[in-house]
Design a protein around this motif. Sequence first.
Motif, PDB file in Angstrom:
ATOM      1  N   GLU A 280      53.265 -33.875   0.569  1.00 60.60           N
ATOM      2  CA  GLU A 280      53.655 -35.110  -0.114  1.00 60.60           C
ATOM      3  C   GLU A 280      54.929 -35.634   0.531  1.00 60.60           C
ATOM      4  N   LEU A 281      55.122 -36.951   0.489  1.00 60.28           N
ATOM      5  CA  LEU A 281      56.352 -37.583   0.961  1.00 60.28           C
ATOM      6  C   LEU A 281      56.888 -38.475  -0.142  1.00 60.28           C
ATOM      7  N   LEU A 282      58.137 -38.253  -0.511  1.00 57.05           N
ATOM      8  CA  LEU A 282      58.792 -39.050  -1.541  1.00 57.05           C
ATOM      9  C   LEU A 282      60.052 -39.681  -0.944  1.00 57.05           C
ATOM     10  N   VAL A 283      60.126 -41.006  -0.952  1.00 60.10           N
ATOM     11  CA  VAL A 283      61.288 -41.740  -0.436  1.00 60.10           C
ATOM     12  C   VAL A 283      62.052 -42.323  -1.629  1.00 60.10           C
ATOM     13  N   ILE A 284      63.304 -41.933  -1.783  1.00 61.27           N
ATOM     14  CA  ILE A 284      64.124 -42.350  -2.911  1.00 61.27           C
ATOM     15  C   ILE A 284      64.895 -43.618  -2.542  1.00 61.27           C
ATOM     16  N   GLU A 285      64.777 -44.641  -3.341  1.00 61.15           N
ATOM     17  CA  GLU A 285      65.473 -45.892  -3.070  1.00 61.15           C
ATOM     18  C   GLU A 285      66.987 -45.718  -3.186  1.00 61.15           C
ATOM     19  N   TRP A 286      67.689 -46.323  -2.252  1.00 64.53           N
ATOM     20  CA  TRP A 286      69.145 -46.395  -2.207  1.00 64.53           C
ATOM     21  C   TRP A 286      69.815 -45.052  -1.946  1.00 64.53           C
ATOM     22  N   ALA A 287      69.051 -44.039  -1.604  1.00 65.84           N
ATOM     23  CA  ALA A 287      69.635 -42.713  -1.397  1.00 65.84           C
ATOM     24  C   ALA A 287      70.148 -42.550   0.030  1.00 65.84           C
ATOM     25  N   GLN A 288      71.420 -42.218   0.165  1.00 67.16           N
ATOM     26  CA  GLN A 288      71.983 -41.824   1.448  1.00 67.16           C
ATOM     27  C   GLN A 288      71.827 -40.323   1.636  1.00 67.16           C
ATOM     28  N   HIS A 289      72.089 -39.881   2.854  1.00 61.83           N
ATOM     29  CA  HIS A 289      71.836 -38.472   3.185  1.00 61.83           C
ATOM     30  C   HIS A 289      72.611 -37.519   2.276  1.00 61.83           C
ATOM     31  N   ILE A 290      73.916 -37.716   2.183  1.00 59.69           N
ATOM     32  CA  ILE A 290      74.716 -36.740   1.443  1.00 59.69           C
ATOM     33  C   ILE A 290      74.540 -36.845  -0.064  1.00 59.69           C
ATOM     34  N   ASP A 291      73.888 -37.912  -0.530  1.00 60.38           N
ATOM     35  CA  ASP A 291      73.610 -37.998  -1.961  1.00 60.38           C
ATOM     36  C   ASP A 291      72.730 -36.843  -2.428  1.00 60.38           C
ATOM     37  N   PHE A 292      71.924 -36.311  -1.505  1.00 62.40           N
ATOM     38  CA  PHE A 292      71.050 -35.198  -1.854  1.00 62.40           C
ATOM     39  C   PHE A 292      71.811 -33.875  -1.939  1.00 62.40           C
ATOM     40  N   TYR A 293      73.038 -33.837  -1.447  1.00 64.96           N
ATOM     41  CA  TYR A 293      73.830 -32.613  -1.522  1.00 64.96           C
ATOM     42  C   TYR A 293      74.325 -32.350  -2.943  1.00 64.96           C
ATOM     43  N   ASP A 294      74.841 -33.425  -3.579  1.00 63.34           N
ATOM     44  CA  ASP A 294      75.527 -33.221  -4.855  1.00 63.34           C
ATOM     45  C   ASP A 294      74.971 -34.074  -5.990  1.00 63.34           C
ATOM     46  N   ASN A 295      73.802 -34.690  -5.755  1.00 58.36           N
ATOM     47  CA  ASN A 295      73.155 -35.507  -6.777  1.00 58.36           C
ATOM     48  C   ASN A 295      73.996 -36.711  -7.159  1.00 58.36           C
ATOM     49  N   ASN A 296      74.643 -37.322  -6.167  1.00 62.41           N
ATOM     50  CA  ASN A 296      75.431 -38.526  -6.430  1.00 62.41           C
ATOM     51  C   ASN A 296      74.541 -39.609  -7.024  1.00 62.41           C
ATOM     52  N   ASN A 297      75.007 -40.232  -8.092  1.00 59.24           N
ATOM     53  CA  ASN A 297      74.250 -41.271  -8.809  1.00 59.24           C
ATOM     54  C   ASN A 297      72.881 -40.774  -9.285  1.00 59.24           C
ATOM     55  N   ASN A 298      72.798 -39.493  -9.582  1.00 58.18           N
ATOM     56  CA  ASN A 298      71.548 -38.883 -10.082  1.00 58.18           C
ATOM     57  C   ASN A 298      70.367 -39.172  -9.152  1.00 58.18           C
ATOM     58  N   ILE A 299      70.608 -39.047  -7.852  1.00 58.82           N
ATOM     59  CA  ILE A 299      69.625 -39.438  -6.856  1.00 58.82           C
ATOM     60  C   ILE A 299      68.578 -38.358  -6.604  1.00 58.82           C
ATOM     61  N   VAL A 300      68.898 -37.080  -6.854  1.00 60.28           N
ATOM     62  CA  VAL A 300      67.955 -35.988  -6.585  1.00 60.28           C
ATOM     63  C   VAL A 300      66.855 -35.993  -7.648  1.00 60.28           C
ATOM     64  N   PRO A 301      65.583 -36.041  -7.244  1.00 66.27           N
ATOM     65  CA  PRO A 301      64.482 -36.120  -8.218  1.00 66.27           C
ATOM     66  C   PRO A 301      64.134 -34.755  -8.808  1.00 66.27           C
TER      67      PRO A 301
END
Length: 386
Positions: A280-301
Amino acid sequence: MSGYIKPLSDKVNREKVTFPNRFGTILAGDLYYAKTLDKKTKVSALIIGAPYGSVKEQVCVYGDELAQRGFVVLTFDQIGMGESKGEGRQVASPELFTESFSAAVDYLGTKVAYVDREKIGVIGICGGAAFALSAAAMDPRIKAVSSIGIIDMSQLARQVPDKSIVAGIKDKLAKQRWADAEAGKAECKTKYPEKPVDEIPDGLQPLWQEFFAFYGLERGWHKNSIKDFTTTSNLTFLNANLLNYIDEISPRPILFITGDKDVTKPFTDEIYKKAPNPKELLVIEWAQHIDFYDNNNNIVPFDKLKEFFTKNLNWSKAAYSRCVFESYFNAENAMTIISFQISDMEVSDKDSIDNTNTEIIIRNNGRGVIIDEWENLETVASNALL
């Protein structure tokens, strides 16, 4: 927060643990689980592979959030980093960094009594995703894997416009080995400030600006991740191919996650195309790379991760066998199968699909094959093509 970049929920326990890799080096980890967990039961577990150069305290949000969703979660420091043992320090190794994931599986499956060893999955972030996929290709005990914002260091090492440049890189790094040997220690540069700063330095490329925004500022700074890897560590990646056997992860599923603003998205897109089914491929809108490190703006699904691993760590034999079979018949030059379904499957025995005696009729170019044991499906499927 005791060195962790995010506070821990009052619903979750976090325990310091250690475990050996197969070379006997002791790795340090954090074990997360919900305070309401019944330790008399057996539950699914997830291993978190931190970004390349990160330590476990910088991915604590994954342990916290996924423990609240019912998983036992293990984060760890790579060998030679953070609180893990290993000499020398900050020396990157494709083999050893991949081995750490299997060592974590060893630990969860033998030392944590409330973990179901048949239900262990892996999540890798950034560079950790390539090691996670490499480990899954090698170790079938990993039942499902998610790649988040992947950067494959072995691919990146050779991502140059001319092969002659690689020769120049090798020559420079080989000379550095002479210098290291003469100095009695490996060159290891400090990459980020000794204390977090308030601003990103001028002149950095976009990806390095992002990295600094995490590692150099208060947001993600940690004393155990300010140094780069030893300069000569890059030599080992020039001679490695972490994803050479990614096809062997099938029939176990892969979930790729990236962001539409992630500058590393082309890595995910390319590797996704090469990866086998099921995927599966999931593309998160408005997510920058490092947002996935610390869940900035609740970006990690996290809810999607829960759904993916809950489904795929609880496969029945039938579901597993279906994917084994599909991996054969989706192969290049394979004959077309007319019918084999659980949604696309003809089941001659109307008993539960989990019944190991269920008979499945496979019709391949008009020829019928009866399977009466799920465990033999792989062999039968292969023979059906002959």
